[in-house]
Design an enzyme around this catalytic site. Structure first.
Site, PDB file in Angstrom:
ATOM      1  N   LEU A  19       0.834  -1.209   0.000  1.00 63.73           N
ATOM      2  CA  LEU A  19       0.000   0.000   0.000  1.00 63.73           C
ATOM      3  C   LEU A  19       0.863   1.251   0.000  1.00 63.73           C
ATOM      4  O   LEU A  19       0.486   2.283  -0.591  1.00 63.73           O
ATOM      5  CB  LEU A  19      -0.938  -0.008   1.216  1.00 63.73           C
ATOM      6  CG  LEU A  19      -1.899  -1.203   1.290  1.00 63.73           C
ATOM      7  CD1 LEU A  19      -2.918  -0.996   2.400  1.00 63.73           C
ATOM      8  CD2 LEU A  19      -2.594  -1.460  -0.036  1.00 63.73           C
ATOM      9  N   ASP A  55      13.799   2.428  11.393  1.00 64.12           N
ATOM     10  CA  ASP A  55      13.076   1.331  12.040  1.00 64.12           C
ATOM     11  C   ASP A  55      12.155   1.928  13.098  1.00 64.12           C
ATOM     12  O   ASP A  55      12.623   2.664  13.987  1.00 64.12           O
ATOM     13  CB  ASP A  55      14.082   0.354  12.672  1.00 64.12           C
ATOM     14  CG  ASP A  55      13.395  -0.924  13.130  1.00 64.12           C
ATOM     15  OD1 ASP A  55      12.222  -0.861  13.578  1.00 64.12           O
ATOM     16  OD2 ASP A  55      14.022  -1.988  13.031  1.00 64.12           O
ATOM     17  N   LEU A  56      10.885   1.607  13.016  1.00 68.99           N
ATOM     18  CA  LEU A  56       9.908   2.183  13.952  1.00 68.99           C
ATOM     19  C   LEU A  56      10.211   1.822  15.402  1.00 68.99           C
ATOM     20  O   LEU A  56       9.767   2.508  16.319  1.00 68.99           O
ATOM     21  CB  LEU A  56       8.501   1.703  13.578  1.00 68.99           C
ATOM     22  CG  LEU A  56       7.956   2.242  12.253  1.00 68.99           C
ATOM     23  CD1 LEU A  56       6.802   1.370  11.747  1.00 68.99           C
ATOM     24  CD2 LEU A  56       7.509   3.696  12.412  1.00 68.99           C
ATOM     25  N   GLY A  76       3.372   1.729   8.108  1.00 67.31           N
ATOM     26  CA  GLY A  76       4.495   0.821   8.385  1.00 67.31           C
ATOM     27  C   GLY A  76       4.140  -0.170   9.472  1.00 67.31           C
ATOM     28  O   GLY A  76       3.379   0.139  10.387  1.00 67.31           O
ATOM     29  N   GLY A  77       4.691  -1.356   9.377  1.00 61.94           N
ATOM     30  CA  GLY A  77       4.488  -2.356  10.427  1.00 61.94           C
ATOM     31  C   GLY A  77       4.356  -3.739   9.837  1.00 61.94           C
ATOM     32  O   GLY A  77       4.318  -3.921   8.622  1.00 61.94           O
ATOM     33  N   SER A 115      -6.739  -2.544  10.904  1.00 64.87           N
ATOM     34  CA  SER A 115      -7.079  -3.706  10.078  1.00 64.87           C
ATOM     35  C   SER A 115      -8.418  -4.295  10.493  1.00 64.87           C
ATOM     36  O   SER A 115      -8.831  -4.202  11.660  1.00 64.87           O
ATOM     37  CB  SER A 115      -5.992  -4.770  10.250  1.00 64.87           C
ATOM     38  OG  SER A 115      -6.389  -5.985   9.635  1.00 64.87           O
ATOM     39  N   TYR A 140      -1.365 -10.255  15.525  1.00 61.55           N
ATOM     40  CA  TYR A 140      -1.338  -9.097  14.616  1.00 61.55           C
ATOM     41  C   TYR A 140      -2.568  -8.206  14.841  1.00 61.55           C
ATOM     42  O   TYR A 140      -2.443  -6.979  15.023  1.00 61.55           O
ATOM     43  CB  TYR A 140      -1.276  -9.615  13.173  1.00 61.55           C
ATOM     44  CG  TYR A 140      -1.670  -8.614  12.122  1.00 61.55           C
ATOM     45  CD1 TYR A 140      -0.882  -7.499  11.856  1.00 61.55           C
ATOM     46  CD2 TYR A 140      -2.857  -8.780  11.384  1.00 61.55           C
ATOM     47  CE1 TYR A 140      -1.259  -6.578  10.884  1.00 61.55           C
ATOM     48  CE2 TYR A 140      -3.223  -7.869  10.405  1.00 61.55           C
ATOM     49  CZ  TYR A 140      -2.427  -6.766  10.166  1.00 61.55           C
ATOM     50  OH  TYR A 140      -2.806  -5.855   9.209  1.00 61.55           O
TER      51      TYR A 140
HETATM   52  P1  NAI Z   1       3.334  -4.548   3.683  1.00 62.36           P
HETATM   53  O1  NAI Z   1       3.812  -5.639   4.578  1.00 62.36           O
HETATM   54  O2  NAI Z   1       3.437  -4.738   2.213  1.00 62.36           O
HETATM   55  O3  NAI Z   1       4.105  -3.195   4.060  1.00 62.36           O
HETATM   56  C1  NAI Z   1       4.445  -2.844   5.374  1.00 62.36           C
HETATM   57  C2  NAI Z   1       5.737  -2.075   5.339  1.00 62.36           C
HETATM   58  O4  NAI Z   1       6.083  -1.749   6.686  1.00 62.36           O
HETATM   59  C3  NAI Z   1       6.911  -2.897   4.759  1.00 62.36           C
HETATM   60  O5  NAI Z   1       7.512  -2.204   3.685  1.00 62.36           O
HETATM   61  C4  NAI Z   1       7.848  -3.074   5.926  1.00 62.36           C
HETATM   62  O6  NAI Z   1       9.219  -3.008   5.571  1.00 62.36           O
HETATM   63  C5  NAI Z   1       7.480  -1.900   6.827  1.00 62.36           C
HETATM   64  N1  NAI Z   1       7.827  -2.171   8.218  1.00 62.36           N
HETATM   65  C6  NAI Z   1       7.541  -3.287   8.953  1.00 62.36           C
HETATM   66  N2  NAI Z   1       8.094  -3.178  10.155  1.00 62.36           N
HETATM   67  C7  NAI Z   1       8.744  -1.998  10.195  1.00 62.36           C
HETATM   68  C8  NAI Z   1       9.531  -1.346  11.171  1.00 62.36           C
HETATM   69  N3  NAI Z   1       9.771  -1.892  12.365  1.00 62.36           N
HETATM   70  N4  NAI Z   1      10.045  -0.129  10.885  1.00 62.36           N
HETATM   71  C9  NAI Z   1       9.820   0.438   9.680  1.00 62.36           C
HETATM   72  N5  NAI Z   1       9.100  -0.137   8.699  1.00 62.36           N
HETATM   73  C10 NAI Z   1       8.563  -1.347   8.964  1.00 62.36           C
HETATM   74  O7  NAI Z   1       1.828  -4.238   4.097  1.00 62.36           O
HETATM   75  P2  NAI Z   1       0.707  -3.462   3.275  1.00 62.36           P
HETATM   76  O8  NAI Z   1      -0.195  -4.435   2.662  1.00 62.36           O
HETATM   77  O9  NAI Z   1       1.321  -2.396   2.465  1.00 62.36           O
HETATM   78  O10 NAI Z   1      -0.098  -2.789   4.477  1.00 62.36           O
HETATM   79  C11 NAI Z   1       0.253  -1.501   4.967  1.00 62.36           C
HETATM   80  C12 NAI Z   1      -0.445  -1.284   6.308  1.00 62.36           C
HETATM   81  O11 NAI Z   1      -1.839  -1.434   6.134  1.00 62.36           O
HETATM   82  C13 NAI Z   1      -0.007  -2.277   7.378  1.00 62.36           C
HETATM   83  O12 NAI Z   1       0.040  -1.629   8.611  1.00 62.36           O
HETATM   84  C14 NAI Z   1      -1.127  -3.298   7.378  1.00 62.36           C
HETATM   85  O13 NAI Z   1      -1.267  -3.894   8.650  1.00 62.36           O
HETATM   86  C15 NAI Z   1      -2.311  -2.448   7.008  1.00 62.36           C
HETATM   87  N6  NAI Z   1      -3.360  -3.217   6.339  1.00 62.36           N
HETATM   88  C16 NAI Z   1      -3.216  -3.620   5.027  1.00 62.36           C
HETATM   89  C17 NAI Z   1      -4.222  -4.329   4.411  1.00 62.36           C
HETATM   90  C18 NAI Z   1      -4.159  -4.702   2.964  1.00 62.36           C
HETATM   91  O14 NAI Z   1      -5.155  -5.213   2.461  1.00 62.36           O
HETATM   92  N7  NAI Z   1      -3.054  -4.503   2.248  1.00 62.36           N
HETATM   93  C19 NAI Z   1      -5.440  -4.723   5.148  1.00 62.36           C
HETATM   94  C20 NAI Z   1      -5.460  -4.274   6.516  1.00 62.36           C
HETATM   95  C21 NAI Z   1      -4.465  -3.537   7.072  1.00 62.36           C
HETATM   96  C1  15L Z   2      -4.638  -7.461   6.624  1.00 65.09           C
HETATM   97  O1  15L Z   2      -4.678  -6.888   7.704  1.00 65.09           O
HETATM   98  C2  15L Z   2      -3.359  -7.717   5.923  1.00 65.09           C
HETATM   99  O2  15L Z   2      -2.415  -6.702   6.165  1.00 65.09           O
HETATM  100  C3  15L Z   2      -3.526  -7.909   4.439  1.00 65.09           C
HETATM  101  O3  15L Z   2      -2.320  -8.466   3.913  1.00 65.09           O
HETATM  102  C4  15L Z   2      -4.699  -8.847   4.133  1.00 65.09           C
HETATM  103  O4  15L Z   2      -4.426 -10.120   4.590  1.00 65.09           O
HETATM  104  C5  15L Z   2      -5.950  -8.287   4.783  1.00 65.09           C
HETATM  105  O5  15L Z   2      -5.781  -8.021   6.150  1.00 65.09           O
HETATM  106  C6  15L Z   2      -7.153  -9.216   4.645  1.00 65.09           C
HETATM  107  O6  15L Z   2      -7.852  -9.425   5.621  1.00 65.09           O
HETATM  108  O7  15L Z   2      -7.407  -9.681   3.526  1.00 65.09           O
END
Ligand code: NAI
Ligand code: 15L
Length: 270
Positions: A19, A55-56, A76-77, A115, A140
């Protein structure tokens, strides 16, 4: 109160993620400077960008990261179920470090990528709203509950506004039957983040992030003041998705609970 459509410096965390890459491109119009950050390399700064590798879990580094920003989109996370230690560092210590820095540096608003897994143990047959008690389905999801509650505390105590986005499934296409309910298109994601960044008087608001899908488990009426109106729908992908994914056995928890496969994920040994 936010009464603008552009920030001076907007911080985007998680810029190297799925994202984050989308938002890095699409949030540029909403800031004079977009500061993009991740713990992984996100490449060089483009025009009107600053890149900060951080790093967070590193409190001092997060303090410097946030300094000079007037709003934060916190993406991030750890984004999936994992062992407790990485979740603790990235999502619990990390979000605490972020809000402490936000408080110290007078940041006005945070958009927190929460989430749907905060409420993953509700059944798919149930309809819930943002006041339904949290029922996390994973460590999570539990870490996202912490983030939401932390942001509530920072609003009640310090007046820092946060919009918590309980994102469903934001990916390029619908991949399975569950996603017919949880799908959030990238265009709708960007619009949701824009609303969350600029809605006046957001205070502390929680909203579920889904497109205008016919199958819908979440009632967002209490977040109507944000003005989010999704334009896309999973419905146009339904025929393809149902043909490719036969119905699950009715006793399979993946098809019973809103969290889908997350309700069975882990535990992972340390
Ligand atoms: P992703 O895993 O692709 O990206 C997360 C980014 O956070 C990664 O680039 C990673 O390097 C960075 N990160 C992890 N730990 C870190 C740390 N300690 N310090 C700095 N950076 C760190 O996840 P995505 O899909 O991009 O999701 C982004 C956010 O949205 C996350 O918080 C996720 O929980 C949330 N989310 C995403 C959903 C989706 O459908 N993609 C659904 C629900 C929530
Ligand atoms: C999340 O929270 C995850 O970050 C994403 O990778 C998907 O698994 C999403 O939920 C989901 O529920 O589909």
């Amino acid at each position: 109160m936010i009464d603008q459509q552009k920030y001076s410096r907007l911080l985007l965390t998680g810029a190297g993620g799925g994202l984050g890459k989308v938002l890095r491109e699409r949030l540029l119009p909403y800031a004079n400077v977009l500061r993009v950050s991740d713990r992984i390399d996100v490449g060089p700064a483009n025009t009107a960008e600053e890149v900060v590798t951080c790093d967070l879990a590193d409190k001092d580094a997060v303090d410097q990261l946030v300094r000079g920003s007037d709003a934060v989109a916190h993406f991030g996370g750890i984004s999936l179920e994992d062992r407790f230690e990485p979740i603790l560092q990235s999502n619990i210590v990390g979000v605490f470090n972020l809000y402490e820095a936000v408080r110290k540096h007078g940041v006005k608003r945070v958009v927190f990528a929460s989430s749907n897994h905060v409420t993953g143990f509700y059944k798919q047959s149930e309809k819930i709203d943002v006041d339904s008690p949290m029922r996390p389905d994973t460590l999570y999801g539990l870490s996202k509950c912490f983030g939401e509650n932390l942001s509530r505390f920072y609003f009640d105590r310090y007046g820092i506004e946060t919009v918590c986005l309980r994102i469903g499934s934001s990916f390029p296409v619908v991949k399975d039957r569950r996603m017919l309910a949880t799908y959030l298109s990238y265009d709708d994601l960007v619009e949701l983040v824009r609303c969350a960044l600029f809605a006046p008087n957001a205070g502390h608001t929680v909203i579920f992030g889904a497109s205008d899908n016919s199958t819908m488990w979440w009632d967002n009426r209490k977040a109507a003041h944000l003005g989010f109106k999704p334009k896309d729908t999973s419905d146009v992908q339904r025929v393809r998705v149902e043909a490719a994914n036969p119905p699950l056995d009715p006793s399979n928890p993946v098809g019973i609970f809103q969290g889908g496969a997350f309700v069975c994920a882990g535990p992972f040994d340390d």
